[in-house]
Design a protein around this motif. Structure first.
Motif, PDB file in Angstrom:
ATOM      1  N   MET A   1       0.833  -1.210   0.000  1.00 25.38           N
ATOM      2  CA  MET A   1       0.000   0.000   0.000  1.00 25.38           C
ATOM      3  C   MET A   1       0.870   1.265   0.000  1.00 25.38           C
ATOM      4  O   MET A   1       0.552   2.256  -0.640  1.00 25.38           O
ATOM      5  CB  MET A   1      -0.917  -0.021   1.232  1.00 25.38           C
ATOM      6  N   GLU A   2       1.969   1.222   0.764  1.00 22.17           N
ATOM      7  CA  GLU A   2       2.857   2.384   0.834  1.00 22.17           C
ATOM      8  C   GLU A   2       3.471   2.682  -0.533  1.00 22.17           C
ATOM      9  O   GLU A   2       3.657   3.838  -0.901  1.00 22.17           O
ATOM     10  CB  GLU A   2       3.954   2.140   1.869  1.00 22.17           C
ATOM     11  N   MET A   3       3.803   1.610  -1.287  1.00 23.70           N
ATOM     12  CA  MET A   3       4.396   1.793  -2.610  1.00 23.70           C
ATOM     13  C   MET A   3       3.408   2.459  -3.560  1.00 23.70           C
ATOM     14  O   MET A   3       3.773   3.343  -4.342  1.00 23.70           O
ATOM     15  CB  MET A   3       4.834   0.442  -3.175  1.00 23.70           C
ATOM     16  N   ILE A   4       2.135   2.056  -3.478  1.00 20.34           N
ATOM     17  CA  ILE A   4       1.100   2.651  -4.336  1.00 20.34           C
ATOM     18  C   ILE A   4       0.910   4.115  -3.980  1.00 20.34           C
ATOM     19  O   ILE A   4       0.802   4.979  -4.859  1.00 20.34           O
ATOM     20  CB  ILE A   4      -0.224   1.871  -4.198  1.00 20.34           C
ATOM     21  N   THR A   5       0.864   4.398  -2.669  1.00 16.28           N
ATOM     22  CA  THR A   5       0.703   5.786  -2.213  1.00 16.28           C
ATOM     23  C   THR A   5       1.871   6.657  -2.678  1.00 16.28           C
ATOM     24  O   THR A   5       1.676   7.773  -3.171  1.00 16.28           O
ATOM     25  CB  THR A   5       0.596   5.829  -0.678  1.00 16.28           C
ATOM     26  N   ALA A   6       3.096   6.124  -2.540  1.00 15.28           N
ATOM     27  CA  ALA A   6       4.287   6.874  -2.968  1.00 15.28           C
ATOM     28  C   ALA A   6       4.271   7.117  -4.474  1.00 15.28           C
ATOM     29  O   ALA A   6       4.653   8.195  -4.943  1.00 15.28           O
ATOM     30  CB  ALA A   6       5.544   6.111  -2.571  1.00 15.28           C
ATOM     31  N   PHE A   7       3.799   6.100  -5.242  1.00 16.79           N
ATOM     32  CA  PHE A   7       3.715   6.247  -6.698  1.00 16.79           C
ATOM     33  C   PHE A   7       2.778   7.387  -7.075  1.00 16.79           C
ATOM     34  O   PHE A   7       3.110   8.235  -7.921  1.00 16.79           O
ATOM     35  CB  PHE A   7       3.242   4.940  -7.322  1.00 16.79           C
ATOM     36  N   PHE A   8       1.580   7.421  -6.465  1.00 18.81           N
ATOM     37  CA  PHE A   8       0.610   8.461  -6.795  1.00 18.81           C
ATOM     38  C   PHE A   8       1.086   9.840  -6.337  1.00 18.81           C
ATOM     39  O   PHE A   8       0.817  10.849  -7.003  1.00 18.81           O
ATOM     40  CB  PHE A   8      -0.751   8.130  -6.185  1.00 18.81           C
ATOM     41  N   GLU A   9       1.807   9.891  -5.213  1.00 22.11           N
ATOM     42  CA  GLU A   9       2.342  11.178  -4.753  1.00 22.11           C
ATOM     43  C   GLU A   9       3.350  11.733  -5.754  1.00 22.11           C
ATOM     44  O   GLU A   9       3.345  12.923  -6.073  1.00 22.11           O
ATOM     45  CB  GLU A   9       2.993  11.011  -3.374  1.00 22.11           C
ATOM     46  N   LYS A  10       4.230  10.861  -6.257  1.00 22.40           N
ATOM     47  CA  LYS A  10       5.213  11.293  -7.253  1.00 22.40           C
ATOM     48  C   LYS A  10       4.527  11.691  -8.564  1.00 22.40           C
ATOM     49  O   LYS A  10       4.951  12.636  -9.235  1.00 22.40           O
ATOM     50  CB  LYS A  10       6.221  10.176  -7.506  1.00 22.40           C
ATOM     51  N   TRP A  11       3.481  10.950  -8.930  1.00 22.06           N
ATOM     52  CA  TRP A  11       2.759  11.257 -10.159  1.00 22.06           C
ATOM     53  C   TRP A  11       2.083  12.625 -10.056  1.00 22.06           C
ATOM     54  O   TRP A  11       2.123  13.430 -10.996  1.00 22.06           O
ATOM     55  CB  TRP A  11       1.717  10.156 -10.426  1.00 22.06           C
ATOM     56  N   LEU A  12       1.449  12.903  -8.908  1.00 20.45           N
ATOM     57  CA  LEU A  12       0.788  14.199  -8.723  1.00 20.45           C
ATOM     58  C   LEU A  12       1.795  15.342  -8.727  1.00 20.45           C
ATOM     59  O   LEU A  12       1.480  16.447  -9.183  1.00 20.45           O
ATOM     60  CB  LEU A  12      -0.016  14.193  -7.417  1.00 20.45           C
ATOM     61  N   MET A  13       3.023  15.077  -8.226  1.00 25.66           N
ATOM     62  CA  MET A  13       4.051  16.110  -8.238  1.00 25.66           C
ATOM     63  C   MET A  13       4.427  16.486  -9.669  1.00 25.66           C
ATOM     64  O   MET A  13       4.756  17.645  -9.947  1.00 25.66           O
ATOM     65  CB  MET A  13       5.294  15.624  -7.484  1.00 25.66           C
ATOM     66  N   LEU A  14       4.346  15.518 -10.584  1.00 23.71           N
ATOM     67  CA  LEU A  14       4.642  15.810 -11.990  1.00 23.71           C
ATOM     68  C   LEU A  14       3.623  16.762 -12.587  1.00 23.71           C
ATOM     69  O   LEU A  14       3.930  17.501 -13.532  1.00 23.71           O
ATOM     70  CB  LEU A  14       4.658  14.511 -12.810  1.00 23.71           C
ATOM     71  N   LEU A  15       2.401  16.733 -12.066  1.00 18.48           N
ATOM     72  CA  LEU A  15       1.317  17.552 -12.623  1.00 18.48           C
ATOM     73  C   LEU A  15       1.222  18.920 -11.960  1.00 18.48           C
ATOM     74  O   LEU A  15       0.231  19.624 -12.136  1.00 18.48           O
ATOM     75  CB  LEU A  15      -0.020  16.808 -12.485  1.00 18.48           C
ATOM     76  N   LYS A  16       2.263  19.293 -11.208  1.00 16.70           N
ATOM     77  CA  LYS A  16       2.298  20.606 -10.564  1.00 16.70           C
ATOM     78  C   LYS A  16       3.419  21.442 -11.183  1.00 16.70           C
ATOM     79  O   LYS A  16       4.464  20.910 -11.563  1.00 16.70           O
ATOM     80  CB  LYS A  16       2.548  20.469  -9.059  1.00 16.70           C
ATOM     81  N   PHE A  17       3.187  22.730 -11.268  1.00 17.67           N
ATOM     82  CA  PHE A  17       4.224  23.641 -11.759  1.00 17.67           C
ATOM     83  C   PHE A  17       5.304  23.807 -10.685  1.00 17.67           C
ATOM     84  O   PHE A  17       5.013  23.806  -9.487  1.00 17.67           O
ATOM     85  CB  PHE A  17       3.626  25.002 -12.118  1.00 17.67           C
ATOM     86  N   ASN A  18       6.552  23.944 -11.137  1.00 15.30           N
ATOM     87  CA  ASN A  18       7.657  24.137 -10.194  1.00 15.30           C
ATOM     88  C   ASN A  18       8.639  25.152 -10.781  1.00 15.30           C
ATOM     89  O   ASN A  18       8.265  25.949 -11.653  1.00 15.30           O
ATOM     90  CB  ASN A  18       8.335  22.801  -9.878  1.00 15.30           C
ATOM     91  N   THR A  19       9.880  25.116 -10.333  1.00 14.19           N
ATOM     92  CA  THR A  19      10.866  26.111 -10.786  1.00 14.19           C
ATOM     93  C   THR A  19      11.568  25.694 -12.086  1.00 14.19           C
ATOM     94  O   THR A  19      12.355  26.466 -12.622  1.00 14.19           O
ATOM     95  CB  THR A  19      11.935  26.318  -9.697  1.00 14.19           C
ATOM     96  N   ASN A  20      11.291  24.493 -12.577  1.00 12.92           N
ATOM     97  CA  ASN A  20      11.920  23.997 -13.803  1.00 12.92           C
ATOM     98  C   ASN A  20      11.161  24.519 -15.020  1.00 12.92           C
ATOM     99  O   ASN A  20       9.999  24.161 -15.233  1.00 12.92           O
ATOM    100  CB  ASN A  20      11.932  22.459 -13.789  1.00 12.92           C
ATOM    101  N   MET A  21      11.807  25.370 -15.834  1.00 14.03           N
ATOM    102  CA  MET A  21      11.129  26.005 -16.958  1.00 14.03           C
ATOM    103  C   MET A  21      10.675  24.985 -18.005  1.00 14.03           C
ATOM    104  O   MET A  21       9.571  25.078 -18.543  1.00 14.03           O
ATOM    105  CB  MET A  21      12.056  27.043 -17.606  1.00 14.03           C
TER     106      MET A  21
END
Length: 445
Positions: A1-21
């Motif tokens: 379960m922790e692996m699935i949660t970590a996967f979705f957290e990383k995936w959601l981070m990809l869909l957020k704007f950050n400092t990388n142009m």
């Protein structure tokens, strides 16, 4: 379960704007694409109702829209992943021979596709079969598809499909590079490649790499050979022996390039001709000015690089085979410490001491399980009989033995496990960085 949660957290981070142009531009284009698809679909449904196009059911249109949105979201997420600095680094050579070959093949395929595509498109422009803008659009899509395809291949090779044993193949050499401490080490990578006559076969490659000890950034790396031995730091550079080619040379510690060979050494010290060994066990370096070696004539010598002279003395054998009384005293002291730790912590297995300056605390490395080749670094409080902190020192599960080396300064302890190099805070046990020798960069969570 922790692996699935970590996967979705990383995936959601990809869909957020950050400092990388680059990431932000790609993410904005993805969101525009996801907004465009429903508008296009609704417009098409409106035209069908007006009788401008062939009618189809609303349910089919909705299903197609949902499938198109999911496909674009998945492909867009994968593209965002491949555009991250950690993934883009897969396109850079790490120093390993296999990586050079694979990148050369990929570069050749891309060049071949462009040599086929570009002349054909210019021919069509001259024939006025299509506009320059359309050709440019197709060219952009070609590059994007090739980037996606080969990024997937590089990611798969680096992350999924190629099991490796990665182990230390030399002592860790410390070098002060303009007041910047650098660790230099030779690494061995073994990759299984099948069986022949019932015997498992493998491909082995070697790498000499220098890493900034403080920042964990790679300084340089170069391919090495099987019987190439990294001996240590000298005034003339890093001494390397090649037992297969029966030669020695010195590497520039700033660049990793050869700066002095055996011919140059013999010009300075002619007395060494026909007397140099190429086995690393015949050499010892106590400081950058002095190289001790066991000559082919059965005598022991010291090369003084500062005074430019060679001396012979049977007593130099203690430098090469340092089993002296002082060593025996140190071994006896360590044995007493080991007995105390085994009494206080009987649950710890395979305990090895790591030097410490504190009398009441001790840094140790031990195994959690007998069948696990990974070690755990821990700080023990001998007065309270507790473990202050623990840090797992990861290593490939394929490793047949344990590669483990340590170095310390006042605030940090540095650990090498073969594939990884760690910088660990002595007070908290937290890793400041974890450098991956297989990929030539730091591990990013």
């Amino acid at each position: 379960m922790e692996m699935i949660t970590a996967f979705f957290e990383k995936w959601l981070m990809l869909l957020k704007f950050n400092t990388n142009m680059i990431h932000n531009i790609a993410l904005a284009l993805l969101y525009i694409r996801l907004l465009y698809l429903p508008l296009k679909s609704f417009n098409l449904v409106g035209k069908k109702k007006a009788g401008e196009t062939a009618p189809s059911s609303t349910t089919k249109s909705l299903k197609r829209l949902i499938m198109a949105l999911l496909l674009n979201l998945l492909l867009g997420s994968a593209l965002l992943k491949f555009l991250q600095p950690s993934s883009l680094a897969n396109w850079l050579p790490t120093g390993w021979r296999f990586d050079y070959i694979m990148l050369a093949v990929i570069g050749g395929l891309i060049l071949l596709s462009l040599l086929i595509y570009i002349p054909r498109q210019f021919y069509r422009i001259r024939k006025k079969e299509q506009s320059f803008g359309k050709v440019l659009w197709k060219f952009s899509w070609l590059l994007l598809m090739e980037f996606f395809l080969f990024s997937s291949l590089l990611w798969g090779v680096n992350e999924l499909f190629v099991p490796n044993r990665i182990e230390l193949d030399s002592p860790v050499v410390m070098y002060d590079l303009e007041e910047k401490p650098v660790s230099i080490v030779k690494i061995r990578k073994t990759t299984p490649n099948g069986t022949e006559n019932g015997i498992s076969t493998s491909d082995t490659s070697f790498l000499i790499s220098a890493v900034d000890l403080h920042s964990g950034e790679k300084v340089w790396s170069r391919s090495a050979a099987w019987q190439e031995y990294l001996v240590g730091e000298t005034k003339e550079g890093l001494l390397v022996l090649n037992n297969k080619k029966k030669t020695l040379y010195f590497l520039n510690p700033r660049t990793g390039k050869k700066q002095m060979d055996e011919k140059d050494l013999l010009e300075k010290f002619p007395v060494l001709a026909d007397n140099l060994s190429y086995m690393y066990t015949d050499y010892a370096i106590t400081n950058p000015d002095e190289i001790y070696f066991y000559g082919l004539d059965g005598r022991y010598y010291m090369i003084d690089l500062a005074a430019n002279e060679v001396t012979e003395d049977p007593g130099y054998s203690d430098k090469i085979n340092p089993f002296t009384e002082a060593w025996d005293d140190e071994a006896g002291s360590n044995e007493k410490q080991m007995e105390e730790i085994e009494t206080l912590y009987p649950e710890l297995m395979g305990v090895g001491l790591v030097e410490t300056q504190q009398a009441d605390k001790q840094l140790v490395a031990y195994q959690k399980k007998r069948n696990d080749n990974r070690y755990t670094l821990a700080l023990l409080d001998l007065t309270k009989r507790n473990i202050v902190w623990e840090q797992l020192l990861d290593a490939p599960a394929e490793n047949t033995d344990t590669s483990l080396s340590f170095h310390q300064d006042e605030k940090f302890v540095y650990a090498w496990t073969g594939r990884y190099q760690y910088k660990i805070n002595k007070e908290t046990g937290k890793a400041a960085y974890q450098y991956d020798y297989k990929r030539g960069k730091q591990v990013v969570d």
